[in-house]
Design a protein around this motif. Structure first.
Motif, mmCIF file in Angstrom:
data_model
loop_
_atom_site.group_PDB
_atom_site.id
_atom_site.type_symbol
_atom_site.label_atom_id
_atom_site.label_comp_id
_atom_site.label_asym_id
_atom_site.label_seq_id
_atom_site.Cartn_x
_atom_site.Cartn_y
_atom_site.Cartn_z
ATOM 1 N N SER A 160 -5.902 -0.733 -3.641
ATOM 2 C CA SER A 160 -7.222 -1.146 -3.157
ATOM 3 C C SER A 160 -8.015 -1.891 -4.228
ATOM 4 C CB SER A 160 -8.011 0.065 -2.657
ATOM 5 O OG SER A 160 -8.171 1.000 -3.713
ATOM 6 N N TRP A 220 -13.215 -2.198 -5.538
ATOM 7 C CA TRP A 220 -13.508 -1.206 -4.509
ATOM 8 C C TRP A 220 -14.835 -1.526 -3.821
ATOM 9 C CZ3 TRP A 220 -10.975 2.981 -2.396
ATOM 10 C CH2 TRP A 220 -11.755 3.790 -1.554
ATOM 11 N N MET A 236 -1.812 8.903 -8.743
ATOM 12 C CA MET A 236 -2.463 7.646 -9.141
ATOM 13 C C MET A 236 -1.723 7.005 -10.310
ATOM 14 S SD MET A 236 -6.338 7.018 -10.517
ATOM 15 C CE MET A 236 -6.094 7.817 -12.107
ATOM 16 N N GLY A 254 -16.035 4.439 3.434
ATOM 17 C CA GLY A 254 -16.764 3.513 2.563
ATOM 18 C C GLY A 254 -16.943 2.163 3.221
ATOM 19 N N CYS A 310 -7.481 16.574 -6.759
ATOM 20 C CA CYS A 310 -8.594 16.194 -7.638
ATOM 21 C C CYS A 310 -9.751 15.569 -6.867
ATOM 22 C CB CYS A 310 -8.105 15.274 -8.753
ATOM 23 S SG CYS A 310 -7.443 13.695 -8.196
ATOM 24 N N SER A 320 -8.629 10.702 0.556
ATOM 25 C CA SER A 320 -8.668 9.398 -0.101
ATOM 26 C C SER A 320 -8.718 8.273 0.929
ATOM 27 C CB SER A 320 -7.466 9.245 -1.019
ATOM 28 O OG SER A 320 -6.288 9.597 -0.343
ATOM 29 N N ARG A 353 -16.520 -1.666 0.038
ATOM 30 C CA ARG A 353 -16.685 -0.266 0.429
ATOM 31 C C ARG A 353 -17.757 0.414 -0.418
ATOM 32 N NH1 ARG A 353 -12.079 -1.609 -1.719
ATOM 33 N NH2 ARG A 353 -10.248 -1.964 -0.450
ATOM 34 N N ASP A 354 -18.514 1.321 0.204
ATOM 35 C CA ASP A 354 -19.434 2.167 -0.553
ATOM 36 C C ASP A 354 -18.669 3.392 -1.057
ATOM 37 O OD1 ASP A 354 -21.454 0.460 0.147
ATOM 38 O OD2 ASP A 354 -22.067 1.642 1.901
ATOM 39 N N ILE A 355 -19.270 4.069 -2.008
ATOM 40 C CA ILE A 355 -18.759 5.379 -2.419
ATOM 41 C C ILE A 355 -19.901 6.361 -2.204
ATOM 42 C CG2 ILE A 355 -18.002 6.796 -4.385
ATOM 43 C CD1 ILE A 355 -16.655 4.432 -5.545
ATOM 44 N N SER A 364 0.840 -1.198 0.000
ATOM 45 C CA SER A 364 0.000 0.000 0.000
ATOM 46 C C SER A 364 0.876 1.250 0.000
ATOM 47 C CB SER A 364 -0.918 -0.003 1.215
ATOM 48 O OG SER A 364 -0.149 0.090 2.404
ATOM 49 N N MET A 423 -15.046 15.340 -5.336
ATOM 50 C CA MET A 423 -15.896 14.547 -4.446
ATOM 51 C C MET A 423 -16.175 15.205 -3.095
ATOM 52 S SD MET A 423 -16.858 11.790 -6.005
ATOM 53 C CE MET A 423 -17.374 10.657 -4.705
ATOM 54 N N TYR A 424 -15.226 15.996 -2.605
ATOM 55 C CA TYR A 424 -15.395 16.586 -1.266
ATOM 56 C C TYR A 424 -15.166 18.091 -1.292
ATOM 57 C CZ TYR A 424 -15.075 11.675 0.124
ATOM 58 O OH TYR A 424 -15.290 10.333 0.260
ATOM 59 N N LEU A 467 -10.536 18.467 -16.509
ATOM 60 C CA LEU A 467 -11.144 17.978 -15.271
ATOM 61 C C LEU A 467 -12.440 18.733 -15.009
ATOM 62 C CD1 LEU A 467 -11.051 16.204 -12.739
ATOM 63 C CD2 LEU A 467 -9.610 17.921 -11.636
ATOM 64 N N PRO A 525 -21.652 11.635 -5.489
ATOM 65 C CA PRO A 525 -20.842 12.841 -5.701
ATOM 66 C C PRO A 525 -21.650 14.109 -5.414
ATOM 67 C CG PRO A 525 -21.271 11.689 -7.790
ATOM 68 C CD PRO A 525 -21.861 10.856 -6.714
ATOM 69 N N PRO A 526 -20.952 15.214 -5.191
ATOM 70 C CA PRO A 526 -21.659 16.468 -4.913
ATOM 71 C C PRO A 526 -22.305 17.004 -6.196
ATOM 72 C CG PRO A 526 -19.314 16.866 -5.135
ATOM 73 C CD PRO A 526 -19.500 15.382 -5.212
ATOM 74 N N MET A 567 -12.106 8.280 2.416
ATOM 75 C CA MET A 567 -13.140 7.715 1.545
ATOM 76 C C MET A 567 -13.145 6.185 1.657
ATOM 77 S SD MET A 567 -13.914 8.409 -2.455
ATOM 78 C CE MET A 567 -12.838 7.354 -3.374
ATOM 79 N N HIS A 568 -11.931 5.637 1.763
ATOM 80 C CA HIS A 568 -11.772 4.190 1.903
ATOM 81 C C HIS A 568 -12.314 3.720 3.262
ATOM 82 C CE1 HIS A 568 -9.372 0.405 2.176
ATOM 83 N NE2 HIS A 568 -8.847 0.875 3.280
ATOM 84 N N GLY A 598 -4.930 0.622 4.542
ATOM 85 C CA GLY A 598 -5.080 -0.326 3.437
ATOM 86 C C GLY A 598 -5.549 0.293 2.132
ATOM 87 N N PHE A 599 -5.630 1.625 2.094
ATOM 88 C CA PHE A 599 -6.102 2.244 0.849
ATOM 89 C C PHE A 599 -5.049 2.070 -0.260
ATOM 90 C CE2 PHE A 599 -6.190 6.238 -1.741
ATOM 91 C CZ PHE A 599 -7.189 5.819 -2.594
ATOM 92 N N GLY A 600 -4.006 2.860 -0.216
ATOM 93 C CA GLY A 600 -2.892 2.646 -1.161
ATOM 94 C C GLY A 600 -3.237 2.871 -2.617
#
Lengths: 210, 490, 254
Positions: free
Chosen positions: C187, B465, C45, C226, C9, C219, B469-471, B378, C14-15, B435, B474-475, C222-223, C181-183
């Motif tokens: 993951s 994923w 990434m 989640g 990003c 990140s 895990r959930d995601i 990791s 996302m946040y 982006l 998005p906003p 999020m992991h 454990g994300f990495g």
């Protein structure tokens, strides 16, 4: 082409970018200011932690302590250069055998000997490490290995705090044995237990005035 | 003088290969709950011990700096140092052999044993001989090798494979060890308990006669000192001393990267190694010998200097510091991946973080499944922190991932999902404008979420994923757009 | 001070609240925040997945966006992305044989800070309640993300700031220094091992009884979040910036 030539050629080719390594910084401790008493205290702490037996004594007490520590021995081997007065108080029944050039004990004979007495060259307090270098009062490596009980004399004057302080006192090309406690293993669940193939008992006499 | 031939660094052979992709091996090992329990217990025990004894030294970081620099220097001058070592070791009555690879080393050792007339050898734990598969080769030549290190003995008796470089049987607990001894050790006490002290005693009685009668021993070496021609073995049990002292012939197999410039360098490594490996201030025994010593120990003394892919690792300018490794095992003891998968998942003799870089560096990234090893991390960096010679393992792992991807570009005719994701990502993340454009679609992502505003299932590789895990949905609006709307327009 | 925000990003897309929080904190201290619009991503990434040529445009874009005289220091609410800027960008440039880009990467890296690093080392914040008006009346625990802790050497900067937030209770996280454990793509590529690490992290978080696990990397959060969400566990995850930005008047809710 020989293997040697080929490997050296590979090395040259691998290093064709000619890496230059930085000069080695040696900022670690190479000298210390501990008093004799502090050195003794530190060393005793380390040896006890290794489960070695340890006594701090005066020069004159050596024969008495040697006899006391080896009271259960049937036979004792010693290197020919050892001060034999140290063995003077051993009971009559205990065989005292010198390992000397020209009259070496065989491995089988060593295996039948209960204990060995040696001196030592230099001892590092911080790691509790006694170094034997094959001087006539320490003998060849086999004698301090095969008998199950090793009684080692450490003159207080030979104790240093740090490993780098011990280095100038060593002749590296002699066969050296560094001993830090009795034989041990951490091979089962990474927990240390004492007593495997080397001597299962290590007794150390720290001797003042020697 | 012109160089007629410049040998090209060649890949190593032997036990250096992952036999299946790491995730597959890991999946299987993760299911072994007993092994995971054993490993968790053992690695946590050793972590605490290491932290304690390392914390005792006020100059630990200075020692690491010195250790790292000494090794970098040794590797930059390795040719000269090997020649110097050879000269000094030979002058003191030793014989030096050179082996290009595993096969050649195995043959040299076999010939040397055959010359003694012996059909048995005792062995001190050695990673190099494990790497070249020496025991198996000797067996085909009618020579029986007896491992004498307790953990190696457990592995050998149990017909198992080592899973750790320091404690090869780390995956076994005391009860499992007892059971192996009861089954495989002739004349063992049938009442043997699983107390570690009793198990150690059983090993002592089992091997005693072998030591006392052995004519030939085979060892590895922790260090070779160039300026004196001295070799060193660091150990705990005294089995090393037995092998190095009692037989008539001693054959040492050592990788060429183990050479140190000066004997004083020992003062650095003998502080770094024991504290990093067993978490002790010093290991019980260290033996140093310089060729053959008159009247003390073996008189017929050999060393086999082994390449087997080390020059290949040396040729990688971003990866060559992996050769600085002193085999302490601190990196695997602190590694969260190793702790859960164990050493067998890595295939090679060298498991854990160091193995994940060393194996592919020695064999080439394209060899068998070794390309999957650099991903077995990791990148948390615990290994780099613990490494006594400061090998930047995470950085080399990333570098080797690059080598793997580049190597596969040539063979993959059809791009993988990951290839496509990275190509797309390169465009999307390569310009703020791109982006921003993509972020306009964020509200669409909300459609994938359920009433609870969570995305629970994604397709393709992203399914990895959502398997656990959930995601979050998005906003509605990215920060970028918020900034334009709220900050710039005012 | 004129501070350039590198939103990262994942926060940008996302946040966004976390980026807004970062802006609020810095403005509260009286600094001017700018957002260089050319920015997108640090390229981590791609680099960590081994896609080096593909990472190049991303890294070049970042360096172009931030290699300007338009600001004093840059800040990101992420230890991982800052570590990438500081350490990975020079490596990538060297690997791909771009010495000029490497020099520029080093220059940008020197001016780039992780949020707690900027607050503590540069802006002299030692008490969040007093200096930022931070207020968060709930119990949290804290996971120190690996890249911040190890690559940047953040030490306890984030935790110390959290402890000084008004109304907060901080419970110590057992085995806090263990990776979650994300990495990144670890993951996905090694989903089983990643999940095994996550399970232990979640168990430790739940054992604290905290309502939320705070951290400095969106990140990792999020992991972890989640996973907590999937298992139906009570604790939520919350970014350090969001807690620091929370005040008595405008209190962040979980």
């Amino acid at each position: 082409m020989s293997a040697k030539e080929e490997i050296l050629g590979r090395i040259r080719s691998a290093l064709s970018d000619a890496p230059v390594a930085e000069e080695t910084p040696r900022e670690y401790r190479t000298s210390s200011q501990m008093s004799e008493e502090e050195l003794i205290e530190m060393l005793v702490d380390r040896l006890v932690d290794y489960k070695a037996g340890v006594e701090v004594i005066d020069n004159a007490q050596i024969p008495e302590l040697v006899a006391a520590k080896l009271k259960d021995a049937n036979s004792v081997v010693f290197p020919h250069g050892l001060d034999q007065r140290w063995l003077a108080d051993l009971p009559q029944g205990v065989a005292q055998i010198a390992d000397a050039p020209g009259s070496r004990l065989t491995v089988a004979e060593l295996d039948e000997t209960s204990a060995v007495v040696t001196s030592s060259q230099v001892t590092i307090a911080e790691s509790g490490t006694i170094i034997l270098d094959g001087e006539p009062n320490q003998g060849r490596r086999a004698i301090s290995l095969v008998p199950d009980h090793h009684l080692c004399i450490v003159p207080v004057s030979s104790i240093v705090q740090l490993l780098p302080e011990a280095m100038p006192r060593l002749t590296i090309t002699r066969p050296l044995t560094w001993i830090s406690g009795p034989s041990a293993t951490s091979d089962i669940e990474l927990e240390r237990v004492e007593g495997v193939h080397g001597p299962r008992t290590l007794d150390v006499l720290l001797v003042r005035g020697l | 003088m012109t160089q007629v031939f410049l040998g090209m660094p060649a890949a190593g052979h032997g036990n250096l290969f992952e036999e299946e992709p790491f995730p597959q091996a890991a999946h299987r090992e993760l299911g072994n709950t007993q092994m995971r329990k054993n490993l968790r217990h053992a690695t946590h025990t050793i972590r605490d011990k290491r932290v304690k004894v390392v914390g005792e030294l006020p100059d630990w970081e200075e020692l690491r700096d010195a250790g790292s620099a000494i090794k970098n220097n040794a590797m930059a001058n390795v040719e000269e140092l090997l020649l110097q070592f050879e000269k000094n070791f030979t002058a003191r009555g030793g014989t030096v052999h050179w082996a290009r690879d595993a096969t050649e080393a195995n043959k040299i050792v076999t010939e040397l044993v055959k010359e003694t007339g012996s059909t048995e050898v005792v062995k001190v734990k050695s990673m190099a001989t494990q790497e070249i598969g020496l025991n198996e080769y000797l067996e085909t030549q009618g020579i029986e090798a007896f491992e004498t290190d307790l953990a190696e003995l457990i592995v050998q008796l149990g017909n198992d494979k080592p899973s750790h470089i320091l404690v090869p049987a780390i995956h076994k607990n005391r009860t499992e060890v007892r059971d192996i001894f009861l089954k495989e050790m002739p004349s063992v006490d049938p009442e043997l308990t699983d107390e570690p002290a009793k198990l150690a005693e059983a090993a002592r009685s089992h091997l005693r006669k072998k030591f006392l009668a052995a004519k030939v021993a085979i060892s590895g070496a922790n260090f070779a000192l160039a300026d004196t021609g001295t070799l060193g073995v660091v150990e705990s049990e005294g089995n090393g001393r037995m092998c190095l002292t009692l037989p008539e012939t001693l054959i040492t197999v050592m990788g060429i990267e183990k050479v140190l410039p000066k004997w004083e360098d020992l003062e650095v490594f003998m502080q770094l190694l024991p504290r990093s490996s067993t978490g002790e201030r010093m290991n019980p025994y260290t033996s140093l010998w310089t060729g053959a010593s008159a009247d003390d120990g073996p008189q017929d003394v050999h060393i086999v200097l082994l390449d087997n892919g080390r020059t290949r690792a040396l040729s990688d300018r971003f990866g060559r510091t992996a050769l600085n490794c002193i085999r302490c095992s601190a990196c695997m003891n602190v590694c969260p991946v190793y702790e859960r998968t164990g050493g067998h998942a890595y295939g090679s003799t060298y498991p854990g973080p160091i193995g994940a870089i060393l194996s592919p560096l020695m064999t080439g990234i394209e060899a068998e499944d070794n390309g999957s090893l650099p991903y077995a991390s990791s990148l948390c960096g615990a290994c780099y922190d613990a490494c006594p010679v400061k090998i930047n393992i995470p950085e080399i792992l990333v570098h080797l991932r690059g080598e793997d991807v580049d190597a596969k570009r040539e063979t993959h005719k059809i791009p993988t999902q990951m290839d496509l994701m990275m190509k797309g990502g390169s465009w999307a993340l390569g310009k703020g404008k791109n982006l921003g454009l993509l972020e306009k679609a964020l509200p669409l992502g909300r459609l994938m979420a359920g009433k609870d505003k969570k995305i629970k299932k994604l397709p393709g590789i992203a399914a990895g994923w959502t398997q656990s895990r959930d995601i979050p949905a998005p906003p509605n609006k990215s920060f970028r757009d918020w900034w334009s709307d709220e900050k710039e327009s005012k | 001070m004129r501070i350039a925000l590198f939103a990262t990003c994942i926060v940008d897309a996302m946040y966004p609240e976390t980026a807004k929080s970062t802006v609020k904190i810095l403005e509260r201290l009286g600094h001017e925040v700018i957002f260089p619009k050319a920015q997108a991503c640090c390229g981590q990434m791609h680099i960590n997945s081994g896609y080096m040529p593909e990472a190049l445009p991303v890294v070049e874009n970042h360096i172009n966006a931030f290699d300007t005289d338009d600001y004093d220091v840059a800040v990101a609410p992420s230890g991982s992305c800052v570590a990438s800027v500081k350490h990975q960008h020079p490596y990538l440039a060297e690997r791909l044989g771009k010495p000029e880009l490497k020099e520029r990467a080093i220059a940008v890296g020197k001016r780039t800070y992780e949020l707690s690093q900027l607050l503590v080392d540069v802006l002299g914040v030692s008490n969040a309640a007093d200096q930022l008006g931070s207020y968060f009346p709930d119990t949290i625990t804290y996971h120190p993300s690996c890249h911040g802790k190890r690559s940047l050497g953040l030490g306890d900067r984030q935790l110390d700031l959290l402890k000084t937030v008004g109304g907060i209770t901080v419970e110590e996280l057992p085995e806090a220094d263990q990776c979650c454990g994300f990495g990144g793509t670890f993951s996905l590529k090694n989903a089983d091992v990643s999940t095994a690490m996550l399970e232990d992290k979640m168990k430790n978080i739940c054992s604290t009884g905290a309502s939320a696990c705070a951290g400095g990397d969106a990140s990792c959060l999020m992991h972890i979040g989640g996973g907590l969400s999937r298992t139906g566990a009570k604790p939520k995850t919350l970014h350090l910036a969001d807690i620091l930005a929370s005040t008595m008047e405008e209190t962040v809710t979980l």
